[in-house]
Design a protein around this motif. Structure first.
Motif, PDB file in Angstrom:
ATOM      1  N   GLN A 178       0.834  -1.198   0.000  1.00  0.00           N
ATOM      2  CA  GLN A 178       0.000   0.000   0.000  1.00  0.00           C
ATOM      3  C   GLN A 178       0.873   1.254   0.000  1.00  0.00           C
ATOM      4  O   GLN A 178       1.945   1.278   0.576  1.00  0.00           O
ATOM      5  N   LEU A 179       0.380   2.297  -0.671  1.00  0.00           N
ATOM      6  CA  LEU A 179       1.164   3.521  -0.820  1.00  0.00           C
ATOM      7  C   LEU A 179       0.943   4.449   0.368  1.00  0.00           C
ATOM      8  O   LEU A 179      -0.080   4.388   1.034  1.00  0.00           O
ATOM      9  N   GLU A 180       1.919   5.301   0.587  1.00  0.00           N
ATOM     10  CA  GLU A 180       1.787   6.325   1.619  1.00  0.00           C
ATOM     11  C   GLU A 180       0.783   7.373   1.147  1.00  0.00           C
ATOM     12  O   GLU A 180       0.738   7.678  -0.047  1.00  0.00           O
ATOM     13  N   PRO A 181      -0.020   7.946   2.064  1.00  0.00           N
ATOM     14  CA  PRO A 181      -0.926   9.014   1.633  1.00  0.00           C
ATOM     15  C   PRO A 181      -0.138  10.221   1.118  1.00  0.00           C
ATOM     16  O   PRO A 181       0.894  10.576   1.686  1.00  0.00           O
ATOM     17  N   THR A 182      -0.624  10.810   0.049  1.00  0.00           N
ATOM     18  CA  THR A 182       0.083  11.969  -0.508  1.00  0.00           C
ATOM     19  C   THR A 182      -0.584  13.277  -0.103  1.00  0.00           C
ATOM     20  O   THR A 182      -0.061  14.343  -0.307  1.00  0.00           O
ATOM     21  N   LYS A 183      -1.810  13.155   0.471  1.00  0.00           N
ATOM     22  CA  LYS A 183      -2.607  14.327   0.863  1.00  0.00           C
ATOM     23  C   LYS A 183      -2.876  15.248  -0.321  1.00  0.00           C
ATOM     24  O   LYS A 183      -2.985  16.451  -0.175  1.00  0.00           O
ATOM     25  N   LYS A 184      -2.958  14.660  -1.480  1.00  0.00           N
ATOM     26  CA  LYS A 184      -3.290  15.442  -2.670  1.00  0.00           C
ATOM     27  C   LYS A 184      -4.492  14.803  -3.345  1.00  0.00           C
ATOM     28  O   LYS A 184      -4.683  13.591  -3.277  1.00  0.00           O
ATOM     29  N   CYS A 185      -5.289  15.638  -3.993  1.00  0.00           N
ATOM     30  CA  CYS A 185      -6.337  15.050  -4.814  1.00  0.00           C
ATOM     31  C   CYS A 185      -6.394  15.768  -6.153  1.00  0.00           C
ATOM     32  O   CYS A 185      -5.924  16.895  -6.286  1.00  0.00           O
ATOM     33  N   VAL A 186      -6.944  15.112  -7.112  1.00  0.00           N
ATOM     34  CA  VAL A 186      -6.909  15.647  -8.462  1.00  0.00           C
ATOM     35  C   VAL A 186      -8.204  15.273  -9.180  1.00  0.00           C
ATOM     36  O   VAL A 186      -8.861  14.286  -8.845  1.00  0.00           O
ATOM     37  N   ALA A 187      -8.585  16.139 -10.123  1.00  0.00           N
ATOM     38  CA  ALA A 187      -9.728  15.815 -10.980  1.00  0.00           C
ATOM     39  C   ALA A 187      -9.249  15.924 -12.421  1.00  0.00           C
ATOM     40  O   ALA A 187      -8.401  16.749 -12.734  1.00  0.00           O
ATOM     41  N   ILE A 188      -9.759  15.061 -13.251  1.00  0.00           N
ATOM     42  CA  ILE A 188      -9.348  15.151 -14.654  1.00  0.00           C
ATOM     43  C   ILE A 188     -10.556  15.354 -15.552  1.00  0.00           C
ATOM     44  O   ILE A 188     -11.636  14.846 -15.293  1.00  0.00           O
ATOM     45  N   ASP A 189     -10.325  16.148 -16.576  1.00  0.00           N
ATOM     46  CA  ASP A 189     -11.361  16.377 -17.577  1.00  0.00           C
ATOM     47  C   ASP A 189     -10.827  15.839 -18.894  1.00  0.00           C
ATOM     48  O   ASP A 189      -9.827  16.331 -19.410  1.00  0.00           O
ATOM     49  N   VAL A 190     -11.445  14.808 -19.399  1.00  0.00           N
ATOM     50  CA  VAL A 190     -10.953  14.250 -20.665  1.00  0.00           C
ATOM     51  C   VAL A 190     -11.498  15.086 -21.814  1.00  0.00           C
ATOM     52  O   VAL A 190     -12.583  15.641 -21.735  1.00  0.00           O
ATOM     53  N   GLY A 191     -10.713  15.195 -22.841  1.00  0.00           N
ATOM     54  CA  GLY A 191     -11.135  16.015 -23.972  1.00  0.00           C
ATOM     55  C   GLY A 191     -10.601  15.488 -25.273  1.00  0.00           C
ATOM     56  O   GLY A 191      -9.931  14.450 -25.313  1.00  0.00           O
ATOM     57  N   LEU A 192     -10.926  16.205 -26.325  1.00  0.00           N
ATOM     58  CA  LEU A 192     -10.435  15.778 -27.630  1.00  0.00           C
ATOM     59  C   LEU A 192      -9.180  16.557 -28.010  1.00  0.00           C
ATOM     60  O   LEU A 192      -8.363  16.104 -28.798  1.00  0.00           O
ATOM     61  N   LYS A 193      -9.062  17.762 -27.434  1.00  0.00           N
ATOM     62  CA  LYS A 193      -7.882  18.552 -27.755  1.00  0.00           C
ATOM     63  C   LYS A 193      -6.687  18.020 -26.959  1.00  0.00           C
ATOM     64  O   LYS A 193      -5.590  17.889 -27.468  1.00  0.00           O
ATOM     65  N   TYR A 194      -6.964  17.732 -25.688  1.00  0.00           N
ATOM     66  CA  TYR A 194      -5.954  17.077 -24.855  1.00  0.00           C
ATOM     67  C   TYR A 194      -6.468  15.704 -24.498  1.00  0.00           C
ATOM     68  O   TYR A 194      -7.662  15.482 -24.510  1.00  0.00           O
ATOM     69  N   PHE A 195      -5.567  14.830 -24.119  1.00  0.00           N
ATOM     70  CA  PHE A 195      -5.996  13.529 -23.610  1.00  0.00           C
ATOM     71  C   PHE A 195      -6.792  13.777 -22.329  1.00  0.00           C
ATOM     72  O   PHE A 195      -7.914  13.364 -22.186  1.00  0.00           O
ATOM     73  N   TYR A 196      -6.165  14.511 -21.398  1.00  0.00           N
ATOM     74  CA  TYR A 196      -6.919  15.033 -20.268  1.00  0.00           C
ATOM     75  C   TYR A 196      -6.227  16.254 -19.728  1.00  0.00           C
ATOM     76  O   TYR A 196      -5.060  16.508 -20.006  1.00  0.00           O
ATOM     77  N   CYS A 197      -6.987  17.043 -18.962  1.00  0.00           N
ATOM     78  CA  CYS A 197      -6.431  18.212 -18.307  1.00  0.00           C
ATOM     79  C   CYS A 197      -6.753  18.036 -16.837  1.00  0.00           C
ATOM     80  O   CYS A 197      -7.887  17.740 -16.478  1.00  0.00           O
ATOM     81  N   ASP A 198      -5.762  18.144 -15.965  1.00  0.00           N
ATOM     82  CA  ASP A 198      -6.065  17.914 -14.554  1.00  0.00           C
ATOM     83  C   ASP A 198      -6.255  19.223 -13.800  1.00  0.00           C
ATOM     84  O   ASP A 198      -6.018  20.307 -14.336  1.00  0.00           O
ATOM     85  N   SER A 199      -6.694  19.117 -12.550  1.00  0.00           N
ATOM     86  CA  SER A 199      -7.042  20.317 -11.801  1.00  0.00           C
ATOM     87  C   SER A 199      -5.814  21.052 -11.285  1.00  0.00           C
ATOM     88  O   SER A 199      -5.939  22.048 -10.592  1.00  0.00           O
ATOM     89  N   ASN A 200      -4.622  20.552 -11.618  1.00  0.00           N
ATOM     90  CA  ASN A 200      -3.416  21.326 -11.307  1.00  0.00           C
ATOM     91  C   ASN A 200      -2.997  22.151 -12.520  1.00  0.00           C
ATOM     92  O   ASN A 200      -1.944  22.763 -12.533  1.00  0.00           O
ATOM     93  N   GLY A 201      -3.811  22.113 -13.548  1.00  0.00           N
ATOM     94  CA  GLY A 201      -3.530  22.898 -14.744  1.00  0.00           C
ATOM     95  C   GLY A 201      -2.612  22.206 -15.730  1.00  0.00           C
ATOM     96  O   GLY A 201      -2.163  22.804 -16.694  1.00  0.00           O
ATOM     97  N   GLN A 202      -2.323  20.936 -15.487  1.00  0.00           N
ATOM     98  CA  GLN A 202      -1.423  20.231 -16.399  1.00  0.00           C
ATOM     99  C   GLN A 202      -2.209  19.485 -17.461  1.00  0.00           C
ATOM    100  O   GLN A 202      -3.274  18.950 -17.188  1.00  0.00           O
ATOM    101  N   THR A 203      -1.670  19.468 -18.646  1.00  0.00           N
ATOM    102  CA  THR A 203      -2.365  18.773 -19.726  1.00  0.00           C
ATOM    103  C   THR A 203      -1.486  17.663 -20.283  1.00  0.00           C
ATOM    104  O   THR A 203      -0.261  17.728 -20.217  1.00  0.00           O
TER     105      THR A 203
END
Ligand SMILES: [Zn+2]
Length: 423
Positions: A178-203
């Motif tokens: 089991q992994l250590e907790p990272t205390k981070k969470c993320v949401a992803i939005d899948v799209g056609l222009k990008y594979f996905y864009c996450d809530s940290n602003g990375q694509t």
């Protein structure tokens, strides 16, 4: 169910024997279906009896291992049952009337008909089809599970060879640190222009594997069609061309799957919670203009792998309803309508101009954590509190509906089972 897959190495005659076994499976399946169609109000038991009759009547059916026969019959019954349930529940659209299969590609054994030698990494099939001993090619160790854990053994024929899948009764969590907790969470939005864009602003760029191979695929397809002879037995060259075409398709689908797997693993490893839209890809694909691009983008694969790795590493995965995630303002919640070509989010509440997909991912994150405010971070740290539920479906209401995740991959006999879950 945990699937281990190996490529098979053997003689040509052995592969011909496998082909023969697969043909028999198809024969049994189609015979069962015909039996169901011809007789009214029959149940599972009657179909089983029919298989016994078939085994008496045809010697080549008798040659096939009895559990493999049973499995073929069970598959037919599953298809029939699914059709009945769809009719009963009045599912909109087609009800999935069971079809006769033309291109069966696998044969599945239960607990008999095969013998595994873990020392030499060989498997022997012992039924009357004379498949014999085959070598397993693959790096996975055969010793980290017990022999009784093998529930099913399946041989699959693909464009580039024959594979064996060992289906194990094994919880992936038991063999995963089991992994250590990272205390981070993320949401992803899948799209056609990008594979996905996450809530940290990375694509992540869309690799467009299919689009890139399209030219080559079309060329191979044309070459195949040129050799096609209508109403005659196909030539050797046609079969060769068909194989090349199929291999290329296989390559594209593998590339797609690998990317989805890699990205999903990374997301799960570096976050405690991953949120995504609960998209009905099947409905979206009906849009003919976008169908190719959507299929090429592999959204469902990404989701499947996120849910799988989430379960495996004990991370939370949340599917949120996809309504208005692109139009709402992540800051004030005002609905700003956008067309497909509008790439940015502008709102008069003072929020800086955001990229459209980034804004959507922020909305998804917001939806995913609704109802957990103030408490969800604690719950993430105490993962046991969630038990088996790794995928939670949030509603618009603050009430949270918990749902035991059953990633399609784990269901026995489903198509997704063919996906290799050996990561
Ligand atoms: Zn706003």
């Amino acid at each position: 169910m945990f699937v281990l897959e190996y490529k098979l190495r053997g003689k040509k005659s052995q592969f011909l024997a496998i082909d023969e076994a697969i043909r028999t499976v198809q024969f049994v399946r189609n015979k069962c279906l015909r039996f169901w169609e011809d007789s009214k109000g029959i149940g599972q038991k009657d179909i089983y009896k029919h298989v016994t009759a078939l085994r008496k009547e045809f010697s080549f059916v008798k040659d096939l291992n009895s559990t493999a026969c049973q499995q073929a019959c069970e598959r037919t019954w599953t298809a029939i049952l699914k059709f009945y349930t769809n009719c009963k529940n009045n599912v909109p659209g087609k009800k999935g009337y069971p079809k006769y299969s033309k291109r069966t590609r696998s044969v599945e054994f239960k607990k008999s008909g095969w013998k595994l030698n873990r020392d030499t990494k060989r498997i022997t099939f012992t039924d009357g089809k004379n498949i014999g001993e085959l070598k397993l090619i693959g790096s996975r160790d055969l010793y980290y599970f017990q022999e009784w854990q093998i529930q099913r053994v399946r041989i699959v024929r693909r464009a580039d060879g024959y594979f064996v899948q060992l289906m194990l009764k094994l919880d992936p969590r038991d063999i995963t640190p089991q992994l250590e907790p990272t205390k981070k969470c993320v949401a992803i939005d899948v799209g056609l222009k990008y594979f996905y864009c996450d809530s940290n602003g990375q694509t992540v760029e869309c690799p467009k594997y299919y689009r890139k191979s399209e030219k080559r695929l079309n060329k191979l397809n044309r070459r195949k069609s040129r050799k096609f002879r209508k109403g005659q037995k196909q030539s050797h060259n046609y079969i060769k061309a068909r194989k090349k075409y199929a291999k290329r398709h296989l390559k594209v689908s593998r590339q797609r799957e690998e990317l989805a797997k890699e990205k999903a693993l990374r997301l799960i490893q570096s976050n405690d919670l991953v949120a995504y839209e609960d998209l009905k890809v099947k409905n979206l694909v009906r849009n003919k203009k976008l169908a190719k691009s959507i299929n090429d983008a592999a959204w469902s694969q990404l989701r499947k792998w996120i849910e799988y790795f989430g379960l495996k590493y004990g991370r939370l995965t949340v599917a949120v309803p996809p309504h208005y995630t692109t139009s709402d303002c992540p800051s004030c919640g005002k609905r700003v309508k956008k067309s497909l070509s509008t790439r940015s989010h502008v709102c008069d509440c003072g929020i800086p101009v955001l990229d459209r997909d980034y804004a959507a991912s922020l909305n998804i994150l917001k939806k995913a954590t609704i109802g957990h405010i103030g408490s969800w971070s604690n719950e993430i740290l105490d993962l046991n509190a969630w038990g088996d539920s790794t995928s939670i479906l949030t509603r618009e209401r603050p009430a949270v509906e918990r749902r035991v995740a059953s990633p399609r991959a784990f269901r026995v006999g489903s198509n997704a089972c063919k996906g290799k879950l050996s990561q």
